[in-house]
Structure formats: C-alpha cells, structure tokens
Scaffold this motif. Structure first.
Motif, PDB file in Angstrom:
ATOM      1  N   UNK A 117      22.429 107.518 -52.546  1.00  0.00           N
ATOM      2  CA  UNK A 117      21.662 107.960 -52.162  1.00  0.00           C
ATOM      3  C   UNK A 117      19.443 107.662 -51.989  1.00  0.00           C
ATOM      4  N   UNK A 118      19.039 106.758 -52.252  1.00  0.00           N
ATOM      5  CA  UNK A 118      18.260 105.776 -51.621  1.00  0.00           C
ATOM      6  C   UNK A 118      18.473 104.313 -52.728  1.00  0.00           C
ATOM      7  N   UNK A 119      17.299 103.882 -52.452  1.00  0.00           N
ATOM      8  CA  UNK A 119      17.377 102.739 -53.097  1.00  0.00           C
ATOM      9  C   UNK A 119      16.905 102.663 -53.862  1.00  0.00           C
ATOM     10  N   UNK A 120      17.736 101.157 -54.399  1.00  0.00           N
ATOM     11  CA  UNK A 120      17.701 101.375 -56.188  1.00  0.00           C
ATOM     12  C   UNK A 120      16.906  99.953 -56.233  1.00  0.00           C
ATOM     13  N   UNK A 121      16.150 100.400 -57.133  1.00  0.00           N
ATOM     14  CA  UNK A 121      15.955  99.005 -58.332  1.00  0.00           C
ATOM     15  C   UNK A 121      16.309  98.289 -59.084  1.00  0.00           C
ATOM     16  N   UNK A 122      16.966  98.846 -59.907  1.00  0.00           N
ATOM     17  CA  UNK A 122      18.658  98.438 -60.606  1.00  0.00           C
ATOM     18  C   UNK A 122      19.340  99.044 -61.146  1.00  0.00           C
ATOM     19  N   UNK A 123      20.687  97.986 -61.070  1.00  0.00           N
ATOM     20  CA  UNK A 123      21.419  98.954 -60.133  1.00  0.00           C
ATOM     21  C   UNK A 123      22.587  98.352 -61.644  1.00  0.00           C
ATOM     22  N   UNK A 124      23.703  99.258 -62.745  1.00  0.00           N
ATOM     23  CA  UNK A 124      23.696  97.837 -63.442  1.00  0.00           C
ATOM     24  C   UNK A 124      25.317  98.404 -62.965  1.00  0.00           C
ATOM     25  N   UNK A 143      20.100  98.677 -51.939  1.00  0.00           N
ATOM     26  CA  UNK A 143      19.193  99.753 -50.590  1.00  0.00           C
ATOM     27  C   UNK A 143      20.336 100.702 -50.569  1.00  0.00           C
ATOM     28  N   UNK A 144      19.382 101.542 -50.015  1.00  0.00           N
ATOM     29  CA  UNK A 144      20.201 103.491 -49.590  1.00  0.00           C
ATOM     30  C   UNK A 144      21.572 103.299 -48.511  1.00  0.00           C
ATOM     31  N   UNK A 145      22.060 103.709 -49.171  1.00  0.00           N
ATOM     32  CA  UNK A 145      23.910 103.568 -48.031  1.00  0.00           C
ATOM     33  C   UNK A 145      25.167 102.723 -48.726  1.00  0.00           C
ATOM     34  N   UNK A 171      25.195 102.695 -62.979  1.00  0.00           N
ATOM     35  CA  UNK A 171      24.468 103.367 -63.048  1.00  0.00           C
ATOM     36  C   UNK A 171      23.765 103.108 -62.417  1.00  0.00           C
ATOM     37  N   UNK A 172      22.120 104.035 -61.726  1.00  0.00           N
ATOM     38  CA  UNK A 172      21.600 103.039 -60.942  1.00  0.00           C
ATOM     39  C   UNK A 172      19.831 103.834 -60.975  1.00  0.00           C
ATOM     40  N   UNK A 173      18.790 103.301 -60.767  1.00  0.00           N
ATOM     41  CA  UNK A 173      17.447 104.164 -61.014  1.00  0.00           C
ATOM     42  C   UNK A 173      16.716 103.182 -59.577  1.00  0.00           C
ATOM     43  N   UNK A 174      15.915 104.438 -59.213  1.00  0.00           N
ATOM     44  CA  UNK A 174      14.787 103.956 -58.470  1.00  0.00           C
ATOM     45  C   UNK A 174      13.775 103.388 -58.925  1.00  0.00           C
ATOM     46  N   UNK A 175      12.698 102.799 -57.592  1.00  0.00           N
ATOM     47  CA  UNK A 175      11.235 102.574 -58.277  1.00  0.00           C
ATOM     48  C   UNK A 175      10.683 102.953 -58.962  1.00  0.00           C
ATOM     49  N   UNK A 176      10.545 104.963 -59.079  1.00  0.00           N
ATOM     50  CA  UNK A 176      10.084 105.545 -60.005  1.00  0.00           C
ATOM     51  C   UNK A 176      10.690 105.601 -61.267  1.00  0.00           C
TER      52      UNK A 176
END
Length: 219
Positions: A117-124, A143-145, A171-176
């Motif tokens: 849904x939005x850019x991810x800093x870390x995707x496992x 990135x998102x998409x 699992x993914x987390x964004x920059x925040x």
C-alpha cells in the motif's frame, strides 16, 4: 505442452437432469392417467365440477411446461459450459498471475507478486515448504504498488529445493516503523483447463486456479 482439457460437469449435470426429467415425466403420466380415469368414471347425474376440471387442466399444462422448461435450461447450461471451456483454452501456454501465496517451484524458480500500500523500508520474505518448514528467508526494500519477487529455488543452506509447492509469507514496515499488510499473487504457465460444477479452472503446476482469481495474462 497441454496436459489436460476436460469437462466433468456436463456429464454429471446431464445425468442429474435426466433423472429429474424421468421423475417429472412419471408424475406427468400418473396425473394424466388419474384425470382420464376420473372422467371415465364420473357420475353422469353429478358430473365433475367445471371449476375443478379447469384447475386440473391448468395443473396438466403446468407439468407439461415444466418438462419443456427443464429441457431448455439443460440445453442452455450445456451451451454455456462449452463456451466457457472454449474460451478458457486460450489461456493454455500463457503466463498468468493469480491471487494467492502458494506457488509451484518448477524449472528451478518460481515467482510471486507482492503489492504494497506504500513504500516499505524493510520487507521480510519467508518461503516455507508443504510441511511448513522454512527453506528460505531474506529482506528487501520495496516501493508501493506491485513488486515482482522471484525465488531461485535455493535454500538457506545453499542447496536446490526439490520441485513442489511453496508458500510465501511477507511482513513489511515503512520508514516510520509502521507495519503494513501486503497482498500476494503468484505467477505460472497454464498447462490445462477444466470445467467442474459450473466453475472454469486453469491448471498451473499442481494447482487448479478458478479463472476468476486471475489478475493478469501474458504470452
């Protein structure tokens, strides 16, 4: 190479419809016999009431109409299934992407689509086998998409995983640092089609995918 093109529903549907028609036809003949016997044996001094006779004739016509309607519906259903199967044959040999987390490892690799849904800093990304054993895991930024993720079949020990079914967990987390839920799809080549229970499915590897789950098709 086309492995299968089949239709299981038409024969079972025809059998079920034939049985139903036989039952209706039997009831129809019984009704006709009863009506004829009633007319033959009515009291001349007290004949069958006109309203009753009219109602029975209406019932007679309804049974006859039901027989014709069932035959028509059966013909329409058979035609629709044949059309669906003919249209689905066009998918054979094409690469399709369908919603789902499980894919088949063949020819040394398999591919999923990860939508964020939005850019991810870390995707496992974690790949498990049919026994739910972890065979591979890694981290990426995405990135998102839509993001294509290809697993080359290598396990965490460096060996090549055997052909079979594998599930991707993401699992993914964004920059925040906020977590997000990605949607997954897998990609494969269609080797066969079938129609069963009115549902058209595509055979991709070891899986039968409802055609409604397909999100993209390419040559």
């Amino acid at each position: 190479m086309v492995s299968s093109v089949s239709s299981n529903s038409s024969s079972s549907s025809s059998s079920s419809t034939s049985t139903s028609n036989q039952m209706i036809a039997s009831n129809f003949q019984t009704f006709l016999t009863l009506l004829t016997t009633q007319l033959k044996n009515q009291n001349p001094l007290d004949p069958l009431d006109t309203n009753q006779f009219t109602q029975q004739l209406v019932q007679f016509a309804s049974v006859e109409q039901q027989l014709k309607t069932n035959d028509t519906l059966t013909a329409l259903l058979t035609a629709a299934q044949s059309t669906n199967l003919s249209n689905a044959v066009g998918f054979v040999g094409k690469t399709v992407t369908a919603n789902g987390a499980t894919a088949t490892l063949s020819d040394g690799s398999t591919k999923w689509n990860v939508n964020l849904p939005r850019d991810a800093k870390t995707v496992t990304l974690t790949v498990t086998d049919s026994s739910n054993n972890v065979v591979w895991t890694e981290q990426k930024s995405m990135s998102a998409g839509d993001n294509a993720y290809t697993w080359n079949g290598k396990t965490s020990t460096g060996t090549l995983a055997p052909a079979g079914s594998y599930k991707l967990t993401v699992s993914a987390v964004d920059a925040s640092g906020a977590s997000m839920t990605p949607s997954l799809a897998y990609t494969g080549v269609v080797t066969g089609v079938s129609v069963s229970g009115g549902t058209t499915t595509l055979k991709v590897g070891d899986y039968s995918i409802p055609i409604s789950d397909v999100t993209s098709v390419s040559s």
